[in-house]
Scaffold this active site. Structure first.
Site, PDB file in Angstrom:
ATOM      1  N   GLY A  69     -20.292  21.504  37.266  1.00 31.89           N
ATOM      2  CA  GLY A  69     -20.698  21.345  35.879  1.00 31.89           C
ATOM      3  C   GLY A  69     -19.536  20.982  34.966  1.00 31.89           C
ATOM      4  N   ASN A 149     -25.701  29.664  28.173  1.00 29.49           N
ATOM      5  CA  ASN A 149     -25.349  30.534  29.306  1.00 29.49           C
ATOM      6  C   ASN A 149     -25.136  31.985  28.901  1.00 29.49           C
ATOM      7  OD1 ASN A 149     -23.159  28.822  28.130  1.00 29.49           O
ATOM      8  ND2 ASN A 149     -21.853  30.308  29.172  1.00 29.49           N
ATOM      9  N   GLN A 177     -27.471  25.616  33.076  1.00 29.23           N
ATOM     10  CA  GLN A 177     -28.256  26.855  33.165  1.00 29.23           C
ATOM     11  C   GLN A 177     -29.747  26.596  33.327  1.00 29.23           C
ATOM     12  OE1 GLN A 177     -27.395  30.093  33.359  1.00 29.23           O
ATOM     13  NE2 GLN A 177     -25.210  29.667  33.283  1.00 29.23           N
ATOM     14  N   SER A 197     -24.979  21.981  37.933  1.00 30.61           N
ATOM     15  CA  SER A 197     -24.038  22.589  38.874  1.00 30.61           C
ATOM     16  C   SER A 197     -24.773  23.366  39.959  1.00 30.61           C
ATOM     17  CB  SER A 197     -23.098  23.520  38.107  1.00 30.61           C
ATOM     18  OG  SER A 197     -22.307  24.250  39.021  1.00 30.61           O
ATOM     19  N   HIS A 199     -23.971  25.802  42.110  1.00 29.14           N
ATOM     20  CA  HIS A 199     -23.883  27.249  42.359  1.00 29.14           C
ATOM     21  C   HIS A 199     -24.671  28.078  41.353  1.00 29.14           C
ATOM     22  CE1 HIS A 199     -20.817  28.749  39.359  1.00 29.14           C
ATOM     23  NE2 HIS A 199     -20.494  27.477  39.318  1.00 29.14           N
ATOM     24  N   THR A 235     -13.927  10.887  48.585  1.00 27.40           N
ATOM     25  CA  THR A 235     -14.837  10.989  49.722  1.00 27.40           C
ATOM     26  C   THR A 235     -15.986  11.933  49.402  1.00 27.40           C
ATOM     27  OG1 THR A 235     -13.006  10.548  51.215  1.00 27.40           O
ATOM     28  CG2 THR A 235     -14.952  11.609  52.173  1.00 27.40           C
ATOM     29  N   CYS A 323     -16.365  33.166  31.749  1.00 28.76           N
ATOM     30  CA  CYS A 323     -15.178  32.330  31.632  1.00 28.76           C
ATOM     31  C   CYS A 323     -14.223  32.877  30.574  1.00 28.76           C
ATOM     32  CB  CYS A 323     -15.549  30.909  31.259  1.00 28.76           C
ATOM     33  SG  CYS A 323     -16.925  30.278  32.211  1.00 28.76           S
TER      34      CYS A 323
HETATM   35  C1  LIG Z   1     -21.334  27.522  34.775  1.00 30.30           C
HETATM   36  C2  LIG Z   1     -21.475  26.555  33.633  1.00 30.30           C
HETATM   37  C3  LIG Z   1     -20.684  25.401  33.551  1.00 30.30           C
HETATM   38  C4  LIG Z   1     -19.589  25.108  34.552  1.00 30.30           C
HETATM   39  O1  LIG Z   1     -20.088  24.711  35.798  1.00 30.30           O
HETATM   40  P1  LIG Z   1     -19.107  24.811  37.093  1.00 30.30           P
HETATM   41  O2  LIG Z   1     -19.870  24.128  38.178  1.00 30.30           O
HETATM   42  O3  LIG Z   1     -18.897  26.258  37.348  1.00 30.30           O
HETATM   43  O4  LIG Z   1     -17.864  24.065  36.747  1.00 30.30           O
HETATM   44  C5  LIG Z   1     -20.893  24.531  32.509  1.00 30.30           C
HETATM   45  N1  LIG Z   1     -21.839  24.774  31.583  1.00 30.30           N
HETATM   46  C6  LIG Z   1     -22.629  25.869  31.617  1.00 30.30           C
HETATM   47  C7  LIG Z   1     -23.668  26.065  30.583  1.00 30.30           C
HETATM   48  C8  LIG Z   1     -22.462  26.800  32.644  1.00 30.30           C
HETATM   49  O5  LIG Z   1     -23.235  27.896  32.664  1.00 30.30           O
END
Ligand SMILES: *Cc1c(COP(=O)(O)O)cnc(C)c1O
Length: 379
Positions: A69, A149, A177, A197, A199, A235, A323
């Site tokens: 993300g 988030n 999110q 993202s 994860h 890659t 964060c």
């Molecule tokens: C977690 C998050 C990100 C960052 O994504 P990553 O894949 O962890 O770098 C960006 N924006 C929001 C709203 C998030 O919750």
């Protein structure tokens, strides 16, 4: 352990892990290689593009894989600025964006780009009249997140997209999110660029994607090979993309069921917290809210102290954004919805998944209740 921090990251689904494994030892070819063995790895990228494009109603050649993300957000802000050759450039965003967007905007400010950080209301919804009034002849980009988030507020994307379209301005949304948690339709929302993202929906860390509307001419973010249609060299992460695609498919297929289940659990927990603990107030919007998000302030309590006490009981929650936990400054999101520093410091974020049970929720509420009473006694 009771894991209630699913906005920070999620457990990988078994389907995602299984989908990744063959690309480590069996099909380890380079997706850019021409021979058969390489094309097996390439196909996983193309399958991923096809599956994901259907989930947000775009074309497969509009999906670009990234490292997550943060990269997608950096790409959107920085490459739109770079591609635009105007003398004066102006970006409009909100005060409650993720740091990946906010800090990218601040980096652009240092390069002479003007940025307006639009206010949100007390429930975290962007003030649309303020947003529209901020538009000037120099405005090149509007960036408004789909769902926040920290407080879970879902933004009126369709309205923001309508405004962007009316003035011919590029519209980016951070949907990290929301993707695979609530429905997204990039055509309906008039989105030009979207970040997601892996994860955050049961996939591996370090991989994500962005949607870039066909016809939008942007420069490469990574210079190097011609991967990702020349926009993002490097890659291809075949295993990561296989995992992300499998996780997305599972979450997408179960989305309606998960929304129903999590919303019920969420509202049950909010109800107990507010009724049974004096001085608890809900932050964010009561209905325009992610199904899995609870963010409360507890008067007179330090959210960080409560978090540590819950940690001792094996319960994972968060204060503000993960964060920002390394520094003690209050959450910019909570300040933006009008909380003072003390109220912001007394907040706890609890984010559920479809795997959480009512027993886990009851146990957590019971412990919060007990610990809050203890802390108040001491005070
Ligand atoms: C977690 C998050 C990100 C960052 O994504 P990553 O894949 O962890 O770098 C960006 N924006 C929001 C709203 C998030 O919750």
């Amino acid at each position: 352990m009771i894991y209630l921090d699913n906005a920070a990251t999620t457990m990988m689904s078994k389907e995602a892990i299984d989908a990744m494994l063959p690309y480590f030892d069996t099909y380890y070819g380079n997706p850019s290689s021409i021979y058969e063995f390489g094309t097996i790895s390439k196909e996983v990228l193309e399958r991923g593009r096809r599956s994901i494009s259907k989930m947000i109603n775009c074309k497969e050649n509009e999906i670009y894989f990234t490292s997550g993300g943060t990269e997608a957000d950096n790409f959107a802000i920085k490459q739109v600025c770079e591609a635009c050759k105007r003398q004066k450039k102006h970006i409009i965003t909100t005060k409650i964006e993720h740091h990946a967007v906010l800090h990218s905007c601040m980096a652009m400010e240092r390069n002479g780009v003007q940025v307006t950080y639009v206010d949100v209301d007390s429930r975290g919804r962007v003030k649309l009249n303020e947003l529209e009034n901020a538009i000037t002849n120099d405005t090149i980009l509007i960036s408004v997140m789909h769902a926040n988030n920290e407080i879970g507020t879902v933004e009126p994307l369709e309205r923001v997209g309508g405004i962007a379209k009316k003035y011919g301005i590029i519209f980016h949304t951070d949907a990290v999110q929301s993707f695979c948690h609530i429905p997204i339709d990039v055509r309906h929302f008039n989105v030009d660029i979207l970040s997601a993202s892996s994860h955050k929906f049961g996939g591996p860390k370090g991989v994500g994607f962005m949607y870039v509307r066909e016809g939008l001419k942007l420069n490469p973010f990574m210079d190097g090979g011609s991967q990702e249609m020349g926009l993002r060299a490097g890659t291809g992460n075949a295993a990561g993309i296989a995992g992300m695609t499998a996780a997305a498919q599972k979450s997408y297929d179960n989305m309606r069921k998960n929304i129903r289940y999590e919303t019920r659990l969420r509202d049950y927990m909010i109800g107990r917290l507010v009724r049974e603990i004096p001085g608890v107030s809900l932050n964010g919007h009561p209905s325009y809210r992610l199904p899995n998000n609870i963010n409360i302030s507890i008067s007179g309590i330090d959210g960080g102290v409560l978090m540590v006490m819950l940690d001792l009981e094996g319960i994972c929650v968060s204060t503000g954004s993960a964060c920002t936990q390394s520094h003690t400054s209050p959450s910019h999101v909570l300040l933006a919805i009008g909380l003072d520093e003390r109220q912001a410091g007394s907040s706890v974020r609890i984010t559920l998944s479809e795997k959480n049970t009512a027993e886990e929720i009851n146990r957590t509420v019971d412990i919060i209740k007990r610990e809050v009473a203890k802390l108040r006694e001491k005070a």
